[in-house]
Design a protein around this motif. Sequence first.
Motif, PDB file in Angstrom:
ATOM      1  N   GLU A  23       0.797  -1.222   0.000  1.00  0.00           N
ATOM      2  CA  GLU A  23       0.000   0.000   0.000  1.00  0.00           C
ATOM      3  C   GLU A  23       0.835   1.281   0.000  1.00  0.00           C
ATOM      4  O   GLU A  23       0.276   2.371  -0.086  1.00  0.00           O
ATOM      5  CB  GLU A  23      -0.976  -0.011   1.176  1.00  0.00           C
ATOM      6  CG  GLU A  23      -2.045  -1.086   1.003  1.00  0.00           C
ATOM      7  CD  GLU A  23      -3.111  -1.038   2.076  1.00  0.00           C
ATOM      8  OE1 GLU A  23      -3.241   0.001   2.741  1.00  0.00           O
ATOM      9  OE2 GLU A  23      -3.801  -2.043   2.243  1.00  0.00           O
ATOM     10  N   MET A  24       2.140   1.154   0.093  1.00  0.00           N
ATOM     11  CA  MET A  24       3.001   2.336  -0.007  1.00  0.00           C
ATOM     12  C   MET A  24       3.056   2.768  -1.469  1.00  0.00           C
ATOM     13  O   MET A  24       2.976   1.952  -2.378  1.00  0.00           O
ATOM     14  CB  MET A  24       4.419   2.028   0.489  1.00  0.00           C
ATOM     15  CG  MET A  24       4.491   1.715   1.958  1.00  0.00           C
ATOM     16  SD  MET A  24       4.135   3.176   2.943  1.00  0.00           S
ATOM     17  CE  MET A  24       4.234   2.484   4.577  1.00  0.00           C
ATOM     18  N   SER A  25       3.204   4.060  -1.695  1.00  0.00           N
ATOM     19  CA  SER A  25       3.178   4.575  -3.065  1.00  0.00           C
ATOM     20  C   SER A  25       4.393   4.123  -3.866  1.00  0.00           C
ATOM     21  O   SER A  25       5.491   3.942  -3.322  1.00  0.00           O
ATOM     22  CB  SER A  25       3.114   6.101  -3.055  1.00  0.00           C
ATOM     23  OG  SER A  25       4.364   6.650  -2.698  1.00  0.00           O
ATOM     24  N   CYS A  26       4.175   3.967  -5.151  1.00  0.00           N
ATOM     25  CA  CYS A  26       5.276   3.618  -6.059  1.00  0.00           C
ATOM     26  C   CYS A  26       6.335   4.712  -6.058  1.00  0.00           C
ATOM     27  O   CYS A  26       7.528   4.425  -6.128  1.00  0.00           O
ATOM     28  CB  CYS A  26       4.741   3.388  -7.470  1.00  0.00           C
ATOM     29  SG  CYS A  26       3.708   1.924  -7.619  1.00  0.00           S
ATOM     30  N   TRP A  27       5.882   5.967  -5.952  1.00  0.00           N
ATOM     31  CA  TRP A  27       6.813   7.100  -5.944  1.00  0.00           C
ATOM     32  C   TRP A  27       7.773   6.995  -4.763  1.00  0.00           C
ATOM     33  O   TRP A  27       8.979   7.158  -4.911  1.00  0.00           O
ATOM     34  CB  TRP A  27       6.023   8.413  -5.888  1.00  0.00           C
ATOM     35  CG  TRP A  27       6.873   9.630  -5.926  1.00  0.00           C
ATOM     36  CD1 TRP A  27       7.388  10.226  -7.042  1.00  0.00           C
ATOM     37  CD2 TRP A  27       7.315  10.418  -4.821  1.00  0.00           C
ATOM     38  NE1 TRP A  27       8.124  11.340  -6.685  1.00  0.00           N
ATOM     39  CE2 TRP A  27       8.086  11.474  -5.323  1.00  0.00           C
ATOM     40  CE3 TRP A  27       7.124  10.332  -3.444  1.00  0.00           C
ATOM     41  CZ2 TRP A  27       8.677  12.429  -4.506  1.00  0.00           C
ATOM     42  CZ3 TRP A  27       7.700  11.280  -2.631  1.00  0.00           C
ATOM     43  CH2 TRP A  27       8.469  12.305  -3.166  1.00  0.00           C
ATOM     44  N   LEU A  28       7.234   6.689  -3.576  1.00  0.00           N
ATOM     45  CA  LEU A  28       8.063   6.547  -2.381  1.00  0.00           C
ATOM     46  C   LEU A  28       9.030   5.376  -2.525  1.00  0.00           C
ATOM     47  O   LEU A  28      10.224   5.501  -2.224  1.00  0.00           O
ATOM     48  CB  LEU A  28       7.179   6.349  -1.142  1.00  0.00           C
ATOM     49  CG  LEU A  28       7.902   6.085   0.173  1.00  0.00           C
ATOM     50  CD1 LEU A  28       8.823   7.243   0.529  1.00  0.00           C
ATOM     51  CD2 LEU A  28       6.900   5.817   1.275  1.00  0.00           C
ATOM     52  N   LYS A  29       8.534   4.262  -3.019  1.00  0.00           N
ATOM     53  CA  LYS A  29       9.395   3.089  -3.191  1.00  0.00           C
ATOM     54  C   LYS A  29      10.523   3.352  -4.171  1.00  0.00           C
ATOM     55  O   LYS A  29      11.677   2.970  -3.934  1.00  0.00           O
ATOM     56  CB  LYS A  29       8.563   1.892  -3.644  1.00  0.00           C
ATOM     57  CG  LYS A  29       7.641   1.360  -2.570  1.00  0.00           C
ATOM     58  CD  LYS A  29       6.818   0.200  -3.112  1.00  0.00           C
ATOM     59  CE  LYS A  29       5.874  -0.342  -2.068  1.00  0.00           C
ATOM     60  NZ  LYS A  29       5.111  -1.499  -2.577  1.00  0.00           N
ATOM     61  N   GLU A  30      10.217   4.009  -5.284  1.00  0.00           N
ATOM     62  CA  GLU A  30      11.260   4.324  -6.265  1.00  0.00           C
ATOM     63  C   GLU A  30      12.289   5.287  -5.687  1.00  0.00           C
ATOM     64  O   GLU A  30      13.489   5.153  -5.932  1.00  0.00           O
ATOM     65  CB  GLU A  30      10.647   4.882  -7.545  1.00  0.00           C
ATOM     66  CG  GLU A  30       9.915   3.847  -8.380  1.00  0.00           C
ATOM     67  CD  GLU A  30      10.787   2.670  -8.774  1.00  0.00           C
ATOM     68  OE1 GLU A  30      11.947   2.880  -9.206  1.00  0.00           O
ATOM     69  OE2 GLU A  30      10.322   1.526  -8.639  1.00  0.00           O
ATOM     70  N   ALA A  31      11.817   6.265  -4.914  1.00  0.00           N
ATOM     71  CA  ALA A  31      12.741   7.213  -4.281  1.00  0.00           C
ATOM     72  C   ALA A  31      13.685   6.486  -3.325  1.00  0.00           C
ATOM     73  O   ALA A  31      14.895   6.735  -3.318  1.00  0.00           O
ATOM     74  CB  ALA A  31      11.966   8.301  -3.552  1.00  0.00           C
ATOM     75  N   LEU A  32      13.135   5.578  -2.529  1.00  0.00           N
ATOM     76  CA  LEU A  32      13.975   4.825  -1.601  1.00  0.00           C
ATOM     77  C   LEU A  32      14.982   3.943  -2.343  1.00  0.00           C
ATOM     78  O   LEU A  32      16.164   3.924  -2.001  1.00  0.00           O
ATOM     79  CB  LEU A  32      13.107   3.952  -0.682  1.00  0.00           C
ATOM     80  CG  LEU A  32      12.403   4.680   0.455  1.00  0.00           C
ATOM     81  CD1 LEU A  32      11.398   3.759   1.130  1.00  0.00           C
ATOM     82  CD2 LEU A  32      13.405   5.218   1.457  1.00  0.00           C
ATOM     83  N   LYS A  33      14.504   3.227  -3.348  1.00  0.00           N
ATOM     84  CA  LYS A  33      15.407   2.354  -4.112  1.00  0.00           C
ATOM     85  C   LYS A  33      16.538   3.149  -4.746  1.00  0.00           C
ATOM     86  O   LYS A  33      17.697   2.735  -4.709  1.00  0.00           O
ATOM     87  CB  LYS A  33      14.643   1.611  -5.206  1.00  0.00           C
ATOM     88  CG  LYS A  33      13.746   0.517  -4.714  1.00  0.00           C
ATOM     89  CD  LYS A  33      13.018  -0.107  -5.904  1.00  0.00           C
ATOM     90  CE  LYS A  33      11.787  -0.832  -5.496  1.00  0.00           C
ATOM     91  NZ  LYS A  33      11.008  -1.311  -6.647  1.00  0.00           N
TER      92      LYS A  33
END
Length: 82
Positions: A23-33
């Motif tokens: 449920e976390m946003s794709c934007w947040l996940k991409e930023a973290l990665k």
Amino acid sequence: MSQFDGAVKEIDTRIAWVLAHREMSCWLKEALKSALNRDPFDILNDLEILNHLLRARSDALIGQSLGERSGGGDDSSSGPTI
């Protein structure tokens, strides 16, 4: 193992949790990665810029939305639009 090694391990566990959480946003996940292999000083600098710009934009958009709902919207601008 130093106190910093433990701190890095703990935050990496937290990051992994966010990345695995559907449920976390794709934007947040991409930023973290994309941040994981970057220089930490560059990350902190980018975070300051993002926080400054996106917080101001979000505040303005929320204020605009609330103004429209209450009928008190003012179309004048006090600065450049981001």
